[in-house]
Design a protein around this motif. Structure first.
Motif, short mmCIF file in Angstrom:
data_model
loop_
_atom_site.label_atom_id
_atom_site.label_comp_id
_atom_site.label_asym_id
_atom_site.label_seq_id
_atom_site.Cartn_x
_atom_site.Cartn_y
_atom_site.Cartn_z
N ASP A 152 31.47 35.76 26.79
CA ASP A 152 32.78 35.10 26.74
C ASP A 152 33.76 35.84 27.63
O ASP A 152 34.00 37.04 27.44
CB ASP A 152 33.30 35.08 25.30
N VAL A 153 34.34 35.14 28.59
CA VAL A 153 35.30 35.77 29.51
C VAL A 153 36.63 36.00 28.78
O VAL A 153 37.18 35.09 28.17
CB VAL A 153 35.53 34.89 30.75
N PHE A 154 37.11 37.25 28.84
CA PHE A 154 38.38 37.57 28.17
C PHE A 154 39.45 38.06 29.15
O PHE A 154 40.63 38.15 28.79
CB PHE A 154 38.18 38.61 27.07
N ALA A 155 39.04 38.36 30.40
CA ALA A 155 40.02 38.85 31.38
C ALA A 155 39.61 38.44 32.78
O ALA A 155 38.42 38.39 33.11
CB ALA A 155 40.15 40.38 31.30
N VAL A 156 40.61 38.12 33.60
CA VAL A 156 40.39 37.72 34.99
C VAL A 156 41.39 38.43 35.88
O VAL A 156 42.58 38.45 35.57
CB VAL A 156 40.55 36.19 35.17
N ASP A 157 40.91 39.03 36.96
CA ASP A 157 41.78 39.66 37.97
C ASP A 157 41.66 38.88 39.27
O ASP A 157 40.55 38.71 39.79
CB ASP A 157 41.38 41.12 38.21
N LEU A 158 42.80 38.46 39.81
CA LEU A 158 42.83 37.61 41.01
C LEU A 158 43.73 38.25 42.07
O LEU A 158 44.84 38.68 41.76
CB LEU A 158 43.38 36.22 40.66
N LYS A 159 43.25 38.27 43.31
CA LYS A 159 44.06 38.83 44.41
C LYS A 159 43.87 38.00 45.67
O LYS A 159 42.75 37.59 45.99
CB LYS A 159 43.65 40.28 44.72
N PHE A 160 44.98 37.77 46.38
CA PHE A 160 44.90 37.17 47.71
C PHE A 160 46.06 37.74 48.52
O PHE A 160 47.19 37.30 48.40
CB PHE A 160 45.00 35.65 47.65
N HIS A 161 45.77 38.78 49.31
CA HIS A 161 46.77 39.39 50.19
C HIS A 161 46.44 39.02 51.63
O HIS A 161 45.33 39.29 52.10
CB HIS A 161 46.79 40.91 50.02
N GLU A 256 39.97 38.29 46.16
CA GLU A 256 39.05 38.66 45.07
C GLU A 256 39.33 37.84 43.82
O GLU A 256 40.49 37.53 43.53
CB GLU A 256 39.18 40.14 44.72
N ALA A 257 38.28 37.51 43.10
CA ALA A 257 38.41 36.91 41.77
C ALA A 257 37.32 37.54 40.91
O ALA A 257 36.13 37.30 41.14
CB ALA A 257 38.25 35.40 41.83
N THR A 258 37.73 38.36 39.95
CA THR A 258 36.78 39.09 39.12
C THR A 258 36.95 38.67 37.66
O THR A 258 38.08 38.62 37.15
CB THR A 258 36.97 40.61 39.25
N PHE A 259 35.83 38.37 37.01
CA PHE A 259 35.83 37.88 35.63
C PHE A 259 35.12 38.90 34.75
O PHE A 259 33.99 39.31 35.06
CB PHE A 259 35.11 36.53 35.56
N TYR A 260 35.77 39.29 33.65
CA TYR A 260 35.19 40.26 32.71
C TYR A 260 34.84 39.53 31.42
O TYR A 260 35.69 38.89 30.80
CB TYR A 260 36.19 41.38 32.43
N GLY A 261 33.55 39.65 31.05
CA GLY A 261 33.09 38.99 29.83
C GLY A 261 32.53 39.99 28.84
O GLY A 261 32.39 41.17 29.13
#
Length: 337
Positions: A152-161, A256-261
């Motif tokens: 179950d994904v509980f956190a998402v980190d997104l970056k576009f520089h 970047e798009a990182t998903f933590y489950g």
């Protein structure tokens, strides 16, 4: 794919705006589908001349209205400045044409809803060029999440520089652009996160927007060139987003798009600062598994998929339309609208 349906007539498309992006999307469609470019509208003669080299049989139409009234056209590809997207999309749909539009579809959620309603009333397919969905790397991340491989994904980190930022003045005028780096870059990140999480309801949005290092309190003179956003879904998933123009990133771009489950993680990220080369990784504890690496010719793939979908069913697509509205509503909340 098209060859399996010989009774179907060749799709005939019009192209509104054939600058760099519009021409790239046109060439991808012509190279990978049986659709033909029947008509083009473009105010810049250099752009139209370049486009006609790829679409030798296309006729030039002098105005968008002339393009929309061309009866033989099945669909219109729109690649004009953002302020024109909603109105032009609605006109094209009302003239009985399917629409593939560059993002953003509208500068506000209200504009997006109006276009969706036009698509519903015309019963014609509407799609937006949310191009990163169609990279092999992000699709691998999406599939990993959907299969439950990281729990179950509980956190998402997104970056576009983007260390450069846009080179056209209209991007920096909110009346014409709808917003700064969030509207230009952040919209991709919001779409990727919501799509991967099955479009949960977003219960909280907190955003800090900056212009040249100063907190932005009004959009009358400037749009944001740096944004830090934190969102929470009704499932208590936290989504953190950063995007920027002109930041000192030490490279051309960071995407970047990182998903933590609960069972692992998965990440989509660009390689060596590239705007085009991406990899996908899956994580388990300290272990990294590479899922996808370049090459991948993805930049025009969303338009190709739109054409393929038109052949299957050129009617209104409720699911896609709802997603477009949900993303636009989150963007509005980031801007405090």
């Amino acid at each position: 794919m098209i060859a399996t349906q010989p009774t179907k007539k060749e799709l005939s498309l019009g192209f509104l705006g054939v600058g760099w992006i519009g021409r790239n999307r046109m060439e991808a469609i012509l190279n990978h589908t049986n659709a033909k470019a029947a008509a083009i509208t473009e105010p810049n003669p250099e752009n139209s001349d370049a486009a006609l080299k790829s679409a030798k049989n296309a006729i030039l139409k002098t105005s968008p209205e002339a393009l929309f009234s061309e009866e033989e056209l099945d669909g219109i590809v729109i690649a004009t400045p953002s302020a024109m997207h909603a109105e032009q999309s609605m006109q094209a749909l009302k003239s009985g044409k399917a629409v593939f539009c560059q993002k953003p579809l509208g500068r506000t959620a209200e504009e997006v809803k109006q276009v969706v309603q036009a698509s519903r009333e015309a019963d014609k397919l509407l799609a937006v060029d949310l191009s990163y969905r169609y990279t092999k790397a992000f699709k691998a991340v999406y599939d990993t999440i959907q299969k439950g491989e990281i729990g179950d994904v509980f956190a998402v980190d997104l970056k576009f520089h983007n260390a450069y930022g846009p080179d056209k003045k209209w991007f920096y005028d909110i009346k014409r652009s709808g917003g700064g780096c969030v509207m230009d870059l952040g919209i991709h990140l919001v779409d990727l996160a919501l799509w991967s999480l099955d479009f949960p309801n977003i219960s909280e949005v907190s955003s800090k927007l900056y212009h040249k290092g100063q907190r932005l309190t009004s959009f009358e003179e400037h749009v944001e060139d740096f944004a830090s956003v934190s969102m929470t879904s009704d499932k208590e998933q936290v989504i953190n987003l950063e995007c920027s123009w002109h930041v000192s990133a030490g490279k051309d771009a960071i995407i970047e798009a990182t998903f933590y489950g609960t069972k692992g993680g998965a990440s989509f990220k660009n390689i060596n600062g590239s705007f085009y080369d991406f990899k996908a990784e899956k994580y388990h504890g300290t272990q990294t598994e590479t899922l996808v690496t370049p090459p991948d010719e993805w930049s025009g793939r969303a338009g190709v998929v739109w054409v393929e979908n038109m052949i299957k069913n050129n009617g209104f697509d409720e699911k896609t339309a709802t997603e477009l509205i949900r993303t636009a509503e989150v963007i509005d909340r980031i801007y405090g609208r």
